[in-house]
Design a protein around this motif. Sequence first.
Motif, PDB file in Angstrom:
ATOM      1  N   ASN A   1     -14.415  -2.938  37.301  1.00  0.00           N
ATOM      2  CA  ASN A   1     -13.290  -2.044  36.971  1.00  0.00           C
ATOM      3  C   ASN A   1     -13.692  -0.715  36.351  1.00  0.00           C
ATOM      4  OD1 ASN A   1     -11.083  -3.648  37.863  1.00  0.00           O
ATOM      5  ND2 ASN A   1     -11.429  -5.019  36.137  1.00  0.00           N
ATOM      6  N   GLY A   2     -14.997  -0.414  36.310  1.00  0.00           N
ATOM      7  CA  GLY A   2     -15.414   0.859  35.741  1.00  0.00           C
ATOM      8  C   GLY A   2     -14.946   0.993  34.307  1.00  0.00           C
ATOM      9  N   THR A   3     -14.563   2.198  33.933  1.00  0.00           N
ATOM     10  CA  THR A   3     -14.089   2.430  32.565  1.00  0.00           C
ATOM     11  C   THR A   3     -12.567   2.451  32.538  1.00  0.00           C
ATOM     12  OG1 THR A   3     -14.406   4.810  32.911  1.00  0.00           O
ATOM     13  CG2 THR A   3     -16.154   3.624  31.756  1.00  0.00           C
ATOM     14  N   SER A   4     -11.970   1.356  32.989  1.00  0.00           N
ATOM     15  CA  SER A   4     -10.520   1.195  32.907  1.00  0.00           C
ATOM     16  C   SER A   4     -10.109   1.039  31.449  1.00  0.00           C
ATOM     17  CB  SER A   4     -10.075  -0.038  33.695  1.00  0.00           C
ATOM     18  OG  SER A   4     -10.560  -1.221  33.070  1.00  0.00           O
ATOM     19  N   ALA A   5      -8.816   1.077  31.179  1.00  0.00           N
ATOM     20  CA  ALA A   5      -8.321   0.937  29.807  1.00  0.00           C
ATOM     21  C   ALA A   5      -8.771  -0.390  29.195  1.00  0.00           C
ATOM     22  CB  ALA A   5      -6.799   1.056  29.783  1.00  0.00           C
ATOM     23  N   ASP A   6      -8.731  -1.451  29.986  1.00  0.00           N
ATOM     24  CA  ASP A   6      -9.160  -2.760  29.471  1.00  0.00           C
ATOM     25  C   ASP A   6     -10.663  -2.793  29.210  1.00  0.00           C
ATOM     26  OD1 ASP A   6      -6.613  -3.770  29.469  1.00  0.00           O
ATOM     27  OD2 ASP A   6      -6.821  -4.893  31.348  1.00  0.00           O
ATOM     28  N   THR A   7     -11.432  -2.206  30.109  1.00  0.00           N
ATOM     29  CA  THR A   7     -12.880  -2.155  29.911  1.00  0.00           C
ATOM     30  C   THR A   7     -13.222  -1.371  28.651  1.00  0.00           C
ATOM     31  OG1 THR A   7     -13.286  -2.256  32.303  1.00  0.00           O
ATOM     32  CG2 THR A   7     -15.096  -1.490  30.925  1.00  0.00           C
TER      33      THR A   7
ATOM     34  N   THR B   1      -9.159 -12.307  36.130  1.00  0.00           N
ATOM     35  CA  THR B   1      -8.750 -11.165  36.951  1.00  0.00           C
ATOM     36  C   THR B   1      -8.170 -11.590  38.291  1.00  0.00           C
ATOM     37  OG1 THR B   1     -11.046 -10.950  37.741  1.00  0.00           O
ATOM     38  CG2 THR B   1     -10.362  -9.531  35.909  1.00  0.00           C
TER      39      THR B   1
ATOM     40  N   LYS C   1     -21.571   3.133  33.918  1.00  0.00           N
ATOM     41  CA  LYS C   1     -21.775   2.268  35.090  1.00  0.00           C
ATOM     42  C   LYS C   1     -23.135   2.523  35.725  1.00  0.00           C
ATOM     43  CE  LYS C   1     -19.372   0.489  39.156  1.00  0.00           C
ATOM     44  NZ  LYS C   1     -18.122   0.546  39.961  1.00  0.00           N
TER      45      LYS C   1
ATOM     46  N   ALA D   1     -17.111  -6.444  33.695  1.00  0.00           N
ATOM     47  CA  ALA D   1     -15.967  -5.545  33.561  1.00  0.00           C
ATOM     48  C   ALA D   1     -16.303  -4.142  34.041  1.00  0.00           C
ATOM     49  CB  ALA D   1     -15.508  -5.503  32.103  1.00  0.00           C
TER      50      ALA D   1
ATOM     51  N   ASN E   1     -18.792   7.980  33.412  1.00  0.00           N
ATOM     52  CA  ASN E   1     -19.272   7.278  34.606  1.00  0.00           C
ATOM     53  C   ASN E   1     -20.740   6.899  34.471  1.00  0.00           C
ATOM     54  OD1 ASN E   1     -16.827   7.369  36.083  1.00  0.00           O
ATOM     55  ND2 ASN E   1     -17.235   9.491  36.659  1.00  0.00           N
TER      56      ASN E   1
END
Length: 252
Positions: A78-84, A250, A20, A74, A17
């Motif tokens: 979306n934070g640390t999503s899988a895509d990010t 998105t 971010k 990103a 986190n």
Amino acid sequence: MHINSDINVLGSLPDWNLIKVFLSEDMDSIKEKGGIHTYTAIKTDKSVKRFEKAIKATLISCRKSELEIIIRQAIKINGTSADTLLLLFWNASANNELLFYLNEKVFFPAFYSGRVSIKNDEVVACIKDLKLTEKDLQKWSEITVKTTASKYLTLLKKFGLMVGSANKSIVHPHLSDAMFVLFTYWISAISEKPNLVNSSWLIYSFSERQVFLDRLLQKKFSKYFNVVYTGDKLSIEPIIPYELIYEYITKS
């Protein structure tokens, strides 16, 4: 080759986190707003400062300003999503020469040969081979080499490319249409030469080259970019401005 310790630092980062947080903060502003415990359970300022340096140098900043816009959007949205995390993997690989080298020599050969896992000894051997020619590595001790090898595999796990603890297995991600578009914009900007057919970044699509090319030429993507492919030459011209593409896909 420029060698630093960012693989070790990011492989040890317990709180992603902070990525971010450091989009808009630094240690001075964090202290003004109540100190590090306002943001993370990491105990010391010194540790957080090490993480801040590696996060900003390897994960957030980018050689190309248009790509940095996408990275920041990103993380912010979306934070640390899988895509990010895939975007961060691409960006870290562009920013960190040792990471790029280990990906090219260890991870992707195993990935594309269909192997299930990568052993720590393989990474150690790769670093030792590089140590023979790289002065920055020649001062590394045996324990530093072994630690870096271990942290490299841990970092791949943090990016979502491996799973497991002691015995880590390779993950084979499939890029969604949105992520495929972003990768196409990425490779268009990051590649130094206009002809992309032999770009070293093609392997980062997580698909065989012909599979990537076939998908690239699908009509549904024509609103995002123009493609010219002649068999031995490939050029891609993005249509939507880089500062708009992340929000565009998105919301599509």
